[in-house]
Write a protein that holds these residues in place. Structure first.
Motif, short mmCIF file in Angstrom:
data_model
loop_
_atom_site.label_atom_id
_atom_site.label_comp_id
_atom_site.label_asym_id
_atom_site.label_seq_id
_atom_site.Cartn_x
_atom_site.Cartn_y
_atom_site.Cartn_z
N ASP A 454 21.22 10.09 -48.80
CA ASP A 454 20.44 11.21 -48.29
C ASP A 454 20.67 11.33 -46.79
O ASP A 454 21.39 10.53 -46.19
CB ASP A 454 18.95 11.05 -48.62
CG ASP A 454 18.36 9.76 -48.06
OD1 ASP A 454 18.62 9.45 -46.87
OD2 ASP A 454 17.65 9.06 -48.79
N GLN A 455 20.05 12.32 -46.17
CA GLN A 455 20.31 12.62 -44.77
C GLN A 455 19.76 11.58 -43.80
O GLN A 455 20.07 11.60 -42.61
CB GLN A 455 19.71 13.99 -44.42
CG GLN A 455 20.47 15.17 -45.04
CD GLN A 455 21.91 15.25 -44.53
OE1 GLN A 455 22.19 14.98 -43.36
NE2 GLN A 455 22.83 15.63 -45.41
N ASP A 456 18.96 10.63 -44.29
CA ASP A 456 18.45 9.56 -43.42
C ASP A 456 19.28 8.28 -43.54
O ASP A 456 18.98 7.28 -42.88
CB ASP A 456 17.00 9.24 -43.80
CG ASP A 456 16.06 10.40 -43.48
OD1 ASP A 456 16.31 11.09 -42.47
OD2 ASP A 456 15.12 10.62 -44.26
N CYS A 457 20.30 8.31 -44.36
CA CYS A 457 21.06 7.09 -44.69
C CYS A 457 22.20 6.84 -43.71
O CYS A 457 22.88 7.76 -43.26
CB CYS A 457 21.61 7.21 -46.11
SG CYS A 457 22.50 5.74 -46.66
N LYS A 475 29.04 14.26 -44.81
CA LYS A 475 28.15 15.42 -44.73
C LYS A 475 26.84 15.21 -45.47
O LYS A 475 25.90 16.00 -45.32
CB LYS A 475 28.87 16.66 -45.28
CG LYS A 475 30.01 17.14 -44.38
CD LYS A 475 30.66 18.41 -44.93
CE LYS A 475 31.77 18.87 -44.00
NZ LYS A 475 32.43 20.12 -44.49
N ARG A 476 26.76 14.14 -46.24
CA ARG A 476 25.55 13.88 -47.04
C ARG A 476 24.65 12.83 -46.39
O ARG A 476 23.58 12.52 -46.92
CB ARG A 476 25.95 13.42 -48.44
CG ARG A 476 26.74 14.48 -49.20
CD ARG A 476 27.60 13.88 -50.30
NE ARG A 476 26.83 13.15 -51.28
CZ ARG A 476 27.37 12.54 -52.34
NH1 ARG A 476 28.69 12.59 -52.52
NH2 ARG A 476 26.61 11.89 -53.19
N VAL A 477 25.08 12.26 -45.26
CA VAL A 477 24.32 11.16 -44.65
C VAL A 477 24.12 11.39 -43.16
O VAL A 477 24.70 12.31 -42.56
CB VAL A 477 25.03 9.81 -44.88
CG1 VAL A 477 25.18 9.52 -46.36
CG2 VAL A 477 26.39 9.78 -44.19
N LYS A 478 23.31 10.51 -42.56
CA LYS A 478 23.05 10.60 -41.12
C LYS A 478 24.24 10.11 -40.31
O LYS A 478 24.64 10.74 -39.33
CB LYS A 478 21.81 9.75 -40.78
CG LYS A 478 21.42 9.78 -39.32
CD LYS A 478 20.17 8.92 -39.11
CE LYS A 478 19.76 8.92 -37.64
NZ LYS A 478 18.54 8.08 -37.44
N LYS A 479 24.85 9.00 -40.75
CA LYS A 479 25.95 8.40 -39.98
C LYS A 479 26.83 7.55 -40.87
O LYS A 479 26.35 6.93 -41.82
CB LYS A 479 25.39 7.54 -38.83
CG LYS A 479 26.44 7.06 -37.85
CD LYS A 479 25.79 6.36 -36.66
CE LYS A 479 26.84 5.99 -35.61
NZ LYS A 479 26.21 5.34 -34.42
N ASN A 504 29.61 12.75 -37.04
CA ASN A 504 28.69 11.63 -37.32
C ASN A 504 29.42 10.42 -37.89
O ASN A 504 28.85 9.62 -38.63
CB ASN A 504 27.59 12.08 -38.28
CG ASN A 504 28.13 12.50 -39.64
OD1 ASN A 504 29.29 12.89 -39.75
ND2 ASN A 504 27.30 12.41 -40.68
#
Length: 624
Positions: A454-457, A475-479, A504
């Motif tokens: 997820d976007q916080d991962c 594109k699916r994660v934070k970093k 990122n």
């Protein structure tokens, strides 16, 4: 990844020690064939030990025998024991039933240090002894001597083991011999191949289940339930994914199955052909340590692409017009050593030739590179459609490793480009990229699905190569943080991230065991997922220990090209905590194989592991 030049230092050794050892079977015969090797005649070119007399490195020069080892120890036990005492062996050959091992080193200092430290040391109640060991005989010369004994009328009963079988193999057409050597499942229907691989992975998973029970008693209640549900396995094994169909194109409307011609990278040796033709480019019929150097053209091998075969044929024509001899792993003389061909779905082709310059003057080598340039841009070689060509000097050494050698750009582009999952990837000569691109798309899509991102991962992409996995998930994660040993691949990964518009993603160069613990400790996110895609031997134990210690790392996706070789990694991830292994263990959640290597017994597996949550249940049977 295999058909490279032979390293005599990599040939395992099996010399006999004394008459008191209870040797059996093949190991006994191997050891007794080498006994008293130092006393054998060593006259000129016929010496089976001449390779240690030259200036080239071989660890066989610095070899010892460690005796009276404890019972029931394995290769890793011995390696860890030596590492614990500051000893760094080059190669280890363990005979556990006979309680001894041969160990080779990179230099005299390491060998002598081992003899001083280990001799007389107590290990698990056994007093160890160390003595110098004799080098292994050159396999080619050894086989030649055996063959001479056969030709001289040696009775069948006294023939060396395997000689009769070798005669039977030689009766088969060369095309069948080479197919059996490089694509052993070539005559097995593809559906049967998939069933065989599925059963192999099932057996590996059943073994892992037993090992988890042995090393983590707290998981036994959970294992009992799982084994009953999943045929003695600790988690579900999903159906193997086949190598996918290649979609039709404008020039060829027929749908092609990617069970053949799928390899986008092939390493061809250069040597004496099985048909007697010198400077033949192709695959060896057997291994050097088996006494075979005969080379067969890949023209009839079904896993090599048409584009690669075209390059081989053209390059072979060129080298046969030159005065330079084929490099001999037996005498270390000669020049032409290896040809690597990389291709992409967009029909770009990279060729890398490995050449031993010996003592040729620099001007002569420059002229050779000029001739190569002319041949492949304006001459007959132009028809091979090579878009990128590199020249690599192997140097006066026996090592088969090529990753650290400089590539001299001869012609065409500096890189080739491949598309994967809608993204564009730059590939350099030494960079790792999966050898079956459509199947790799299946593999990486499954990795992304299983990782539950997820976007916080924050994703840690360990052994990332050119960044394919991390970039496909970015594109699916934070970093995304990638780690890769090959500096060339890291440069490709950075360029790939930029070309795909990603900001990122960051990549670090270095050994995973050195870099990973530091990076992992620096990640402050509580939502961390690691994806590891290590070489065949698996991850270094330091990486496993760092993963276990980092309690904020809750999920791990392990991609393995050899599940048996990675077994110790799997076990250490799941074993009970101890003074050495800190942190809550992981446990397997699901497993699946993807067939990246049709016509062979190899496949990739994906193993999803999740951290056991001690706080959730006292019996440790739940995961976060």
């Amino acid at each position: 990844m295999t058909e490279a030049a032979v390293d005599m230092s990599n040939q395992t050794c099996s010399l006999s020690t004394d008459g008191k050892k209870e040797n059996d079977g093949i190991k006994q015969e191997e050891m007794h064939q080498e006994k008293d090797a130092e006393g054998e005649a060593e006259s000129g070119a016929d010496s089976m030990y001449r390779y240690i007399k030259g200036d080239l490195f071989t660890s066989e020069i610095f070899k010892v025998e460690i005796q009276n080892l404890p019972k029931y120890i394995g290769f890793n036990d011995l390696k860890k024991f030596l590492n614990k005492h500051g000893i760094d062996p080059h190669k280890i050959k363990l005979f556990s039933r006979q309680k001894f091992a041969f160990v080779t080193f990179k230099n005299l200092e390491e060998r002598d240090k081992t003899m001083k430290l280990v001799h007389g040391m107590l290990w698990k109640g056994n007093v160890l002894s160390v003595r110098l060991a004799k080098p292994k005989a050159d396999p080619i010369l050894k086989k030649r001597k055996q063959d001479e004994g056969i030709d001289s009328g040696m009775p069948d009963a006294k023939r060396p083991m395997g000689s009769q079988e070798a005669e039977n193999v030689e009766e088969e057409p060369v095309s069948i011999q080479i197919a059996n050597a490089v694509t052993p499942l070539w005559n097995v229907p593809y559906e049967e191949q998939l069933k065989m691989k599925q059963k192999e992975v099932e057996a590996v998973l059943q073994k892992l289940t037993r090992e988890i029970g042995n090393t983590n008693k707290a998981m036994l209640p959970w294992l009992f339930i799982q084994k009953d549900k999943y045929n003695k396995m600790c988690c579900p094994l999903e159906t193997i994914r086949p190598s996918p169909l290649q979609l039709p194109n404008l020039n060829d409307p027929e749908i092609l199955y990617l069970q053949t011609g799928y390899r986008n990278k092939c390493e061809f040796v250069i040597g004496m052909g099985a048909d007697g033709e010198d400077k033949t480019v192709g695959f060896r019929l057997g291994k050097y340590k088996g006494g075979s150097c005969a080379v067969v053209s890949p023209s009839e091998t079904i896993h090599v692409s048409f584009e690669a075969k075209r390059v081989v044929e053209s390059f072979q024509k060129f080298i046969r017009t030159t005065p330079y001899a084929t490099y001999s792993p037996e005498t270390y003389e000669g020049h032409w050593r290896q040809l690597t061909v990389r291709t992409t779905r967009s029909k770009q082709t990279m060729a890398i030739v490995f050449f031993n310059p010996q003592k040729l003057p620099e001007k002569e080598i420059c002229d050779l590179k000029q001739n190569l340039h002319h041949y492949f841009t304006e001459g007959e070689g132009k028809e091979s459609l090579i878009t990128s060509f590199f020249f690599v000097r192997m140097g006066q050494r026996t090592s088969a490793g090529t990753e650290d050698l400089a590539c001299e750009h001869v012609m065409g582009d500096e890189w080739i480009y491949e598309e994967l999952l809608g993204l564009k990837f730059r590939i350099s000569p030494h960079s790792f990229f999966q050898t079956n691109t459509p199947a790799a798309e299946v593999l990486y899509a499954a990795v992304g699905e299983w990782a539950q991102l997820d976007q916080d991962c924050t994703v840690l992409d360990v052994c990332c190569g050119t960044g394919t996995i991390g970039i496909s998930l970015a594109k699916r994660v934070k970093k995304v943080i990638g780690i890769e040993l090959c500096q060339e691949a890291v440069e490709d990964a950075k360029a790939n991230a930029k070309a795909n518009g990603l900001t990122n993603v960051e990549f670090h160069s270095g050994k995973a065991e050195d870099v990973f613990p530091t990076i992992l400790n620096a990640v402050v996110s509580s939502n961390v997922t690691a994806i590891v895609d290590p070489p065949r031997a698996g991850l270094h134990s330091k990486v496993i220990l760092a993963i276990r210690k980092a309690e904020h790392l809750k999920r791990l996706v392990y991609v393995a090209c050899n599940a048996k070789a990675a077994m110790n990694n799997f076990i250490d991830l799941c074993r009970a905590p101890s003074n050495r292994v800190r942190g809550a263990p992981f446990r397997p959640v699901r497993v699946m194989a993807v067939d990246l290597f049709p016509q062979t017994m190899h496949c990739e597996i994906i193993l999803l592991l999740e951290r056991v949550d001690y706080s959730a249940n006292a019996d440790q049977t739940t995961c976060t």
